[in-house]
Scaffold this active site. Structure first.
Site, PDB file in Angstrom:
ATOM      1  N   ARG A 127       0.812  -1.235   0.000  1.00  8.97           N
ATOM      2  CA  ARG A 127       0.000   0.000   0.000  1.00  8.97           C
ATOM      3  C   ARG A 127       0.839   1.276   0.000  1.00  8.97           C
ATOM      4  O   ARG A 127       0.386   2.349   0.394  1.00  8.97           O
ATOM      5  CB  ARG A 127      -0.972   0.013   1.181  1.00  8.97           C
ATOM      6  N   LYS A 186       3.473  11.478 -11.171  1.00 12.05           N
ATOM      7  CA  LYS A 186       2.561  10.656 -11.990  1.00 12.05           C
ATOM      8  C   LYS A 186       3.267   9.339 -12.285  1.00 12.05           C
ATOM      9  O   LYS A 186       4.388   9.336 -12.810  1.00 12.05           O
ATOM     10  CB  LYS A 186       2.220  11.352 -13.303  1.00 12.05           C
ATOM     11  N   GLU A 211       9.653  17.647 -24.862  1.00 10.94           N
ATOM     12  CA  GLU A 211       9.082  18.067 -23.564  1.00 10.94           C
ATOM     13  C   GLU A 211       9.734  19.360 -23.074  1.00 10.94           C
ATOM     14  O   GLU A 211       9.110  20.133 -22.351  1.00 10.94           O
ATOM     15  CB  GLU A 211       9.222  16.952 -22.518  1.00 10.94           C
ATOM     16  N   LYS A 229       7.966  23.027 -14.152  1.00  8.82           N
ATOM     17  CA  LYS A 229       7.125  21.900 -13.722  1.00  8.82           C
ATOM     18  C   LYS A 229       6.873  21.965 -12.210  1.00  8.82           C
ATOM     19  O   LYS A 229       5.768  21.694 -11.743  1.00  8.82           O
ATOM     20  CB  LYS A 229       7.752  20.557 -14.131  1.00  8.82           C
ATOM     21  N   GLU A 248      -3.804  17.457 -10.663  1.00  7.76           N
ATOM     22  CA  GLU A 248      -4.412  17.859 -11.931  1.00  7.76           C
ATOM     23  C   GLU A 248      -5.914  18.102 -11.834  1.00  7.76           C
ATOM     24  O   GLU A 248      -6.717  17.552 -12.586  1.00  7.76           O
ATOM     25  CB  GLU A 248      -4.105  16.817 -13.020  1.00  7.76           C
ATOM     26  N   ARG A 281      -2.566  21.851 -13.861  1.00 10.70           N
ATOM     27  CA  ARG A 281      -1.551  20.873 -14.288  1.00 10.70           C
ATOM     28  C   ARG A 281      -1.829  20.308 -15.684  1.00 10.70           C
ATOM     29  O   ARG A 281      -0.899  19.862 -16.364  1.00 10.70           O
ATOM     30  CB  ARG A 281      -1.442  19.741 -13.256  1.00 10.70           C
ATOM     31  N   ASN A 312       0.043  18.855 -20.484  1.00 12.39           N
ATOM     32  CA  ASN A 312      -0.305  17.871 -21.513  1.00 12.39           C
ATOM     33  C   ASN A 312      -0.434  18.496 -22.891  1.00 12.39           C
ATOM     34  O   ASN A 312      -1.048  17.910 -23.791  1.00 12.39           O
ATOM     35  CB  ASN A 312      -1.623  17.172 -21.151  1.00 12.39           C
ATOM     36  N   HIS A 361      -0.234  16.369 -25.972  1.00 18.00           N
ATOM     37  CA  HIS A 361      -0.351  14.963 -25.559  1.00 18.00           C
ATOM     38  C   HIS A 361      -1.660  14.314 -26.007  1.00 18.00           C
ATOM     39  O   HIS A 361      -1.721  13.099 -26.133  1.00 18.00           O
ATOM     40  CB  HIS A 361      -0.212  14.828 -24.040  1.00 18.00           C
TER      41      HIS A 361
HETATM   42  P1  NAD Z   1      12.325   5.318 -22.250  1.00 15.43           P
HETATM   43  O1  NAD Z   1      12.219   5.165 -20.805  1.00 15.43           O
HETATM   44  O2  NAD Z   1      11.794   4.242 -23.121  1.00 15.43           O
HETATM   45  O3  NAD Z   1      13.865   5.593 -22.605  1.00 15.43           O
HETATM   46  C1  NAD Z   1      14.227   5.765 -23.947  1.00 15.43           C
HETATM   47  C2  NAD Z   1      15.336   4.788 -24.372  1.00 15.43           C
HETATM   48  O4  NAD Z   1      16.582   5.265 -23.888  1.00 15.43           O
HETATM   49  C3  NAD Z   1      15.183   3.383 -23.822  1.00 15.43           C
HETATM   50  O5  NAD Z   1      15.600   2.449 -24.782  1.00 15.43           O
HETATM   51  C4  NAD Z   1      16.138   3.392 -22.629  1.00 15.43           C
HETATM   52  O6  NAD Z   1      16.580   2.103 -22.272  1.00 15.43           O
HETATM   53  C5  NAD Z   1      17.257   4.216 -23.175  1.00 15.43           C
HETATM   54  N1  NAD Z   1      18.092   4.903 -22.186  1.00 15.43           N
HETATM   55  C6  NAD Z   1      17.734   5.445 -21.017  1.00 15.43           C
HETATM   56  N2  NAD Z   1      18.749   6.117 -20.478  1.00 15.43           N
HETATM   57  C7  NAD Z   1      19.805   5.990 -21.312  1.00 15.43           C
HETATM   58  C8  NAD Z   1      21.117   6.471 -21.316  1.00 15.43           C
HETATM   59  N3  NAD Z   1      21.558   7.307 -20.371  1.00 15.43           N
HETATM   60  N4  NAD Z   1      21.937   6.119 -22.323  1.00 15.43           N
HETATM   61  C9  NAD Z   1      21.483   5.329 -23.338  1.00 15.43           C
HETATM   62  N5  NAD Z   1      20.225   4.860 -23.418  1.00 15.43           N
HETATM   63  C10 NAD Z   1      19.390   5.202 -22.411  1.00 15.43           C
HETATM   64  O7  NAD Z   1      11.615   6.680 -22.744  1.00 15.43           O
HETATM   65  P2  NAD Z   1      11.582   8.159 -22.161  1.00 15.43           P
HETATM   66  O8  NAD Z   1      11.512   9.026 -23.343  1.00 15.43           O
HETATM   67  O9  NAD Z   1      12.621   8.393 -21.151  1.00 15.43           O
HETATM   68  O10 NAD Z   1      10.187   8.196 -21.382  1.00 15.43           O
HETATM   69  C11 NAD Z   1       8.966   8.019 -22.064  1.00 15.43           C
HETATM   70  C12 NAD Z   1       7.940   7.519 -21.091  1.00 15.43           C
HETATM   71  O11 NAD Z   1       7.740   8.491 -20.074  1.00 15.43           O
HETATM   72  C13 NAD Z   1       6.594   7.263 -21.709  1.00 15.43           C
HETATM   73  O12 NAD Z   1       6.098   6.028 -21.250  1.00 15.43           O
HETATM   74  C14 NAD Z   1       5.741   8.392 -21.189  1.00 15.43           C
HETATM   75  O13 NAD Z   1       4.384   8.053 -21.089  1.00 15.43           O
HETATM   76  C15 NAD Z   1       6.352   8.658 -19.859  1.00 15.43           C
HETATM   77  N6  NAD Z   1       6.121  10.012 -19.345  1.00 15.43           N
HETATM   78  C16 NAD Z   1       5.670  10.142 -18.089  1.00 15.43           C
HETATM   79  C17 NAD Z   1       5.498  11.400 -17.540  1.00 15.43           C
HETATM   80  C18 NAD Z   1       5.078  11.548 -16.103  1.00 15.43           C
HETATM   81  O14 NAD Z   1       4.773  12.665 -15.684  1.00 15.43           O
HETATM   82  N7  NAD Z   1       5.094  10.495 -15.324  1.00 15.43           N
HETATM   83  C19 NAD Z   1       5.775  12.545 -18.303  1.00 15.43           C
HETATM   84  C20 NAD Z   1       6.251  12.373 -19.600  1.00 15.43           C
HETATM   85  C21 NAD Z   1       6.417  11.100 -20.124  1.00 15.43           C
HETATM   86  N1  GLY Z   2       3.704  15.171 -17.994  1.00 16.12           N
HETATM   87  C1  GLY Z   2       2.462  15.711 -17.534  1.00 16.12           C
HETATM   88  C2  GLY Z   2       2.375  15.863 -16.070  1.00 16.12           C
HETATM   89  O1  GLY Z   2       3.271  15.526 -15.341  1.00 16.12           O
HETATM   90  O2  GLY Z   2       1.380  16.326 -15.583  1.00 16.12           O
END
Ligand code: NAD
Ligand code: GLY
Length: 368
Positions: A125, A147, A189, A231, A241, A245, A249, A252
């Site tokens: 939990r 998030k 972003e 942010k 949100e 917030r 997006n 998005h």
């Molecule tokens: P990802 O986590 O898939 O990373 C991209 C690629 O880079 C992967 O293949 C990873 O293994 C590789 N990688 C990571 N660090 C590395 C490094 N230092 N050197 C070499 N390779 C490396 O993608 P991302 O773009 O980091 O994140 C996208 C995800 O984040 C999506 O699922 C999206 O929905 C989510 N997201 C969440 C929020 C939130 O607020 N929680 C906001 C924006 C995006």
């Molecule tokens: N990436 C959108 C949020 O964190 O609200």
């Protein structure tokens, strides 16, 4: 601790407040990870790509603070951000007797960060976790704000929870190993913060795009810091949100439709968001909120980051219909009405609905 980080940005959330440390060589700095252990174990959650690069360094550092440090290596990729992978995380926690004092460390990009955070929100939990983002996208966005979640075949990030990390440690040195395509995805972003909140920042991004794409240290340090400051300000005002917030997006709603419509991982999240921002800018123009020159400028900036500016065709028979079907699953949709983040002046965003025929026309113009 402030002395070792180039910048520290604070997220003001009462008893859930925390710091984002931004600097170099932080993975090997015991100071960056102090005061996180309360006698429990540490689990570093990472993936097959990031583990060989950085897991040993972080494990060694964490051993200064935790008696028991384990590493769990997940598969890589957006297409693995689902229940089955999450379950392997719970299996590892239970089989190694991790208890409520344990701390999870999300070492990787947004996929690892979102899944680790969600596991921390659910396990027993709720246990603590720390974000150690290693992609530009994760350093400027996904690691901050709490998030967490996974994808569902019918919608992106549809299953999840708000769960704030104890700390975010952004080691800018990790960005040196990022493939150029991932740098571009992260820049989507970064660019986002300009139109929605800070037109001076958009000017700065435009002027520093070549340096950003080449991962110039000073340019990246400023981009990460300014993005996190914006942010932090938004999340501090509206953690869950209920209003403001949602502006984070921008791009998005269209972008998530692209990701779900093509199959997760086909386009990178940042690529879909970049293209989605172009579509959202066209929509803002069609609604009379910004002029054509603004749309063209934003399109140029997004294109100069190496991002696509034309959307993919998701259905050859009724492309606009397919986008709209997918966008009705967006979390901002209300009573079946799709709600969009639009720009209603430079550096200012709003959330509103739009007539279906206007949205259809934008999709038709922006897809090829
Ligand atoms: P990802 O986590 O898939 O990373 C991209 C690629 O880079 C992967 O293949 C990873 O293994 C590789 N990688 C990571 N660090 C590395 C490094 N230092 N050197 C070499 N390779 C490396 O993608 P991302 O773009 O980091 O994140 C996208 C995800 O984040 C999506 O699922 C999206 O929905 C989510 N997201 C969440 C929020 C939130 O607020 N929680 C906001 C924006 C995006
Ligand atoms: N990436 C959108 C949020 O964190 O609200």
């Amino acid at each position: 601790m402030n002395e070792l980080a180039l910048h520290t940005v604070n997220i003001p959330l009462a008893d859930r407040s925390y710091s984002i440390l931004i600097g170099t060589d932080l993975l090997s700095s015991a100071q960056a990870f102090e005061q996180l252990s309360h006698g429990g174990s540490a689990l570093i959650v990472t993936n097959t790509t990031v583990s060989p690069l950085y897991a040993d360094t972080l494990s060694t550092t964490l051993r200064s603070h935790f008696a028991n440090v384990r590493v769990l290596v997940l598969p890589d990729g957006e297409h693995t951000k689902h229940w089955q992978t999450l379950n392997t995380l719970f299996d590892a926690l239970l089989s190694h007797n991790f208890d409520r004092k344990s701390v999870l460390f999300a070492l990787g990009g947004g996929v690892v960060g979102d899944m680790t955070g969600f596991a921390a929100a659910c396990y027993m939990r709720g246990i603590s976790f720390v974000q150690v983002p290693t992609t530009l996208l994760a350093q400027v966005d996904s690691s901050v704000g709490g998030k967490t979640g996974i994808n569902h075949p019918m919608g992106k990030n549809m299953i999840g929870a708000f769960h704030q990390p104890l700390r975010v440690v952004c080691d800018l040195g990790t960005l040196k190993t990022l493939p150029p395509k991932e740098v571009s995805a992260g820049l989507a972003e970064v660019i986002k913060y300009g139109p929605i909140a800070d037109s001076d920042f958009l000017d700065w991004i435009e002027g520093h795009m070549p340096a950003l794409r080449l991962c110039d240290s000073d340019a990246l340090a400023y981009a990460v810091r300014r993005s996190c400051e914006i942010k932090a300000w938004v999340v501090g005002k509206d953690e869950r949100e209920s209003g403001l917030r949602a502006i984070l997006n921008f791009g998005h709603t269209f972008g998530h439709a692209i990701e779900a419509g093509l199959g997760y991982g086909s386009w990178l999240h940042g690529e879909a968001v970049g293209c989605g921002m172009v579509m959202a800018a066209h929509l803002s123009c069609a609604l009379g909120l910004v002029d054509q020159a603004y749309v063209q400028r934003l399109t140029r900036v997004i294109s100069s980051a190496g991002l696509p500016v034309m959307g993919p065709v998701l259905d050859v028979h009724d492309n606009a219909g397919r986008y709209m079907q997918l966008m009705r699953h967006d979390k901002k949709a209300s009573d079946g009405e799709i709600r969009f983040v639009v720009i209603d002046g430079p550096g200012r965003a709003a959330v509103r609905g739009a007539p279906d025929d206007v949205v259809r026309e934008v999709i038709e113009r922006c897809c090829a």
